[in-house]
Design a protein around this motif. Structure first.
Motif, PDB file in Angstrom:
ATOM      1  N   HIS A   1      68.671  35.675  22.035  1.00 22.95           N
ATOM      2  CA  HIS A   1      67.219  35.521  22.027  1.00 22.95           C
ATOM      3  C   HIS A   1      66.571  36.604  21.150  1.00 22.95           C
ATOM      4  O   HIS A   1      65.598  36.336  20.440  1.00 22.95           O
ATOM      5  CB  HIS A   1      66.661  35.607  23.447  1.00 22.95           C
ATOM      6  N   HIS A   2      67.103  37.824  21.209  1.00 15.02           N
ATOM      7  CA  HIS A   2      66.574  38.899  20.373  1.00 15.02           C
ATOM      8  C   HIS A   2      66.732  38.565  18.894  1.00 15.02           C
ATOM      9  O   HIS A   2      65.831  38.808  18.081  1.00 15.02           O
ATOM     10  CB  HIS A   2      67.295  40.216  20.680  1.00 15.02           C
ATOM     11  N   ILE A   3      67.889  38.012  18.549  1.00 17.21           N
ATOM     12  CA  ILE A   3      68.143  37.665  17.144  1.00 17.21           C
ATOM     13  C   ILE A   3      67.188  36.569  16.680  1.00 17.21           C
ATOM     14  O   ILE A   3      66.636  36.634  15.570  1.00 17.21           O
ATOM     15  CB  ILE A   3      69.607  37.224  16.967  1.00 17.21           C
TER      16      ILE A   3
ATOM     17  N   GLY B   1      59.544  27.212  18.908  1.00 17.47           N
ATOM     18  CA  GLY B   1      60.762  28.006  19.065  1.00 17.47           C
ATOM     19  C   GLY B   1      60.590  29.456  19.439  1.00 17.47           C
ATOM     20  O   GLY B   1      61.560  30.095  19.871  1.00 17.47           O
ATOM     21  N   LEU B   2      59.389  30.038  19.303  1.00 10.05           N
ATOM     22  CA  LEU B   2      59.223  31.469  19.519  1.00 10.05           C
ATOM     23  C   LEU B   2      58.998  31.788  20.994  1.00 10.05           C
ATOM     24  O   LEU B   2      58.174  31.164  21.659  1.00 10.05           O
ATOM     25  CB  LEU B   2      58.046  32.003  18.695  1.00 10.05           C
ATOM     26  N   LEU B   3      59.727  32.760  21.491  1.00 10.92           N
ATOM     27  CA  LEU B   3      59.535  33.293  22.844  1.00 10.92           C
ATOM     28  C   LEU B   3      58.815  34.628  22.718  1.00 10.92           C
ATOM     29  O   LEU B   3      59.309  35.537  22.063  1.00 10.92           O
ATOM     30  CB  LEU B   3      60.883  33.470  23.548  1.00 10.92           C
TER      31      LEU B   3
ATOM     32  N   ASP C   1      55.641  42.545  36.015  1.00 10.34           N
ATOM     33  CA  ASP C   1      56.269  42.038  37.219  1.00 10.34           C
ATOM     34  C   ASP C   1      55.334  41.129  37.995  1.00 10.34           C
ATOM     35  O   ASP C   1      55.768  40.321  38.804  1.00 10.34           O
ATOM     36  CB  ASP C   1      56.717  43.212  38.097  1.00 10.34           C
ATOM     37  N   ASN C   2      54.055  41.288  37.797  1.00  4.90           N
ATOM     38  CA  ASN C   2      53.099  40.445  38.492  1.00  4.90           C
ATOM     39  C   ASN C   2      53.015  39.083  37.840  1.00  4.90           C
ATOM     40  O   ASN C   2      53.167  38.928  36.642  1.00  4.90           O
ATOM     41  CB  ASN C   2      51.717  41.107  38.494  1.00  4.90           C
TER      42      ASN C   2
ATOM     43  N   GLY D   1      63.702  34.619  31.705  1.00  7.47           N
ATOM     44  CA  GLY D   1      64.255  35.262  32.885  1.00  7.47           C
ATOM     45  C   GLY D   1      65.123  36.468  32.620  1.00  7.47           C
ATOM     46  O   GLY D   1      65.925  36.862  33.485  1.00  7.47           O
ATOM     47  N   LEU D   2      65.004  37.079  31.446  1.00  6.13           N
ATOM     48  CA  LEU D   2      65.779  38.284  31.158  1.00  6.13           C
ATOM     49  C   LEU D   2      65.158  39.487  31.858  1.00  6.13           C
ATOM     50  O   LEU D   2      63.937  39.582  31.970  1.00  6.13           O
ATOM     51  CB  LEU D   2      65.835  38.530  29.646  1.00  6.13           C
TER      52      LEU D   2
END
Length: 502
Positions: A23-25, A232-234, A281-282, A241-242
């Motif tokens: 995902h980072h790549i 496609g972009l996160l 986290d919220n 969920g990382l």
């Protein structure tokens, strides 16, 4: 005697590699090429100015154009009576774009912190592509020439293109924490230079068919890139969920210092995270920080003013270097264009190496100071470069190393550091806003600089232009001098404590 926890040192690349996923790549590549495509469309306009100028002037003034009769019919739609006025208007469009781009950066950063970064970036890319298509292709196909229409389109294009940089830096800041950020961002910030090369390549491939096809190709590729980004972009690791970097309690003591933002205070909470500026986290979306609140964050104003001076020098090389080589040494325009690439090469290498050094030291300002001091010397040396292409290219690359490197660091890694300070972590959005402020102030400086360079060169000559560059580079060091002193004191203090601990 045990070493205090705040002085544990983790190699920059260890924290980076241990948490790197596919995902980072993907995020790295998508953000890299999305901004490259935005820069490619800007470069296309620069590459086809001669063709546009010819189209906007009467055919009787173009030696390559056939003379058509009747004269009134074939020349009534042209904008300018001669090439000089057409060239002046093209320069005016450059200034209009830079100013609207600068204003848009301030707004885009605020919008990016309040809306989904993927939506904002995709909208900016696709909308800008449509504007570029209308400006260069549609108007030519319809034979519609109007100065005010061109100006309005270029104002809109500057505003839309301004959505790019704050969004991509914010997304990268979400995915890549402080551990290795200088190296990663130094390598990633080569996207602008890659975009320049890509724009020149795409334009040269189709220019023989007409300049309108150069705009058509780059606009189409940019629009397609915007669609890919949308699907496609996160924007943050939370979307897949990382876990946040440093969440492992067993590694807190080891990663404590490597995960602390460089712009934070000395006593950082142990639960600081590398990940997710946009996501916490919220479940509720954090409240975005205000524009004036972002300006009041430590270091933001100083780095913004410093970047205004440095980007003025960096963009002056971008816009004026080929002209300087042709004008000063009498080299052919094509040769000057090819030779000017070495400045970008030096900037890419400089940003990567200096970012890596700043990761090792865990301090940015001292690295910038040393590089900019060497930049003053390289500018002085380049102003006296002999009429030799190999020597000129070597000194040019060195100059790009010491100027382009710090410029890339401030606009990317340092902007990410400024947006992740302790006063905003976990409770508010700041990264896109801070990035917009820093780059927007820099773009204002760049816009003013283009006018000043032409004015100084016309009245005093090229040597005084380089003296002006030296003055602006020195001013960059002056603006960040308080931060330089503070970080050097911290380095010396850490060294003394380590010596006592031995």
């Amino acid at each position: 005697m045990p070493v205090p926890g705040s002085f544990w040192r983790q190699p920059a690349n260890r924290g980076l590699v241990s948490h790197c996923t596919h995902h980072h790549i993907v995020v790295f590549l998508l953000t890299f090429f999305s901004y490259s495509l935005l820069h490619a469309s800007r470069k296309t306009f620069s590459n086809v100015k001669v063709s546009i100028s010819s189209q906007w002037t009467p055919s009787c003034l173009n030696s390559t154009a056939p003379e058509l009769r009747p004269y009134e019919l074939w020349n009534s739609s042209h904008l300018f009576p001669n090439a000089e006025e057409a060239t002046l208007f093209l320069g005016t469009l450059d200034t209009i774009f830079l100013f609207s781009y600068a204003v848009g950066l301030f707004v885009s950063g605020i919008v990016g912190d309040r809306l989904n970064l993927r939506w904002v970036l995709s909208f900016g890319m696709c909308s800008s592509a449509l504007v570029v298509f209308s400006f260069g292709t549609l108007t030519e196909w319809l034979h519609f020439y109007n100065k005010w229409f061109y100006c309005c389109l270029w104002v809109v294009n500057g505003l839309l293109q301004s959505t790019g940089w704050p969004c991509v830096v914010a997304v990268m800041g979400n995915w890549f924490g402080k551990a290795g950020r200088g190296f990663v961002f130094g390598l990633w910030s080569a996207c602008a230079s890659v975009g320049n090369i890509l724009g020149a390549f795409l334009a040269s491939c189709v220019l023989k068919y007409g300049y309108e096809y150069a705009f058509l190709v780059t606009a189409s590729v940019q629009f397609a890139g915007g669609v890919i980004v949308f699907f496609g972009l996160l924007t943050s690791p939370k979307e897949v969920g990382l876990p946040e970097l440093g969440a492992d309690e067993d590694e807190v003591s080891v990663e404590e210092d490597a995960n602390r933002p460089l712009m934070g205070s000395d006593d950082v909470d142990d639960d600081d995270r590398n990940y997710s500026i946009q996501a916490t986290d919220n479940d509720d979306q954090p409240k975005a920080i205000g524009f004036f609140q972002a300006c009041c964050l430590p270091g933001v104003v100083l780095y913004s003013l410093a970047y205004a001076c440095l980007k003025m020098v960096n963009y002056s090389f971008f816009f004026w270097l080929p002209f300087y080589l042709s004008n000063n040494f009498g080299w052919k325009e094509a040769e000057a264009d090819q030779l000017s690439i070495w400045y970008d090469v030096g900037g890419i290498i400089g940003g990567t190496i200096q970012g890596l050094i700043s990761d090792v030291l865990q301090k940015r300002a001292p690295v910038l100071a040393v590089s900019l001091l060497f930049a003053v010397g390289s500018l002085f040396g380049y102003s006296r470069s002999p009429n030799s292409k190999p020597i000129n290219a070597l000194i040019m690359a060195i100059t790009g190393f010491f100027i382009g490197g710090p410029s890339n660091m401030i606009s990317s890694a340092i902007s990410a550091d400024l947006g992740r300070q302790d006063v905003v972590k976990g409770s508010s959005e700041a990264l896109a806003t801070v990035t917009g402020i820093v780059d927007g102030t820099g773009s204002i400086g760049a816009a003013v600089g283009q006018y000043l360079v032409s004015l100084i060169q016309e009245n005093l000559g090229w040597m005084w232009v380089f003296y002006f560059f030296i003055l602006m580079t020195s001013s960059t060091v002056l603006f960040i001098s308080p931060l330089i002193v503070r970080e050097i004191r911290l380095l010396l203090h850490e060294r003394r404590l380590r010596m006592l601990a031995e």
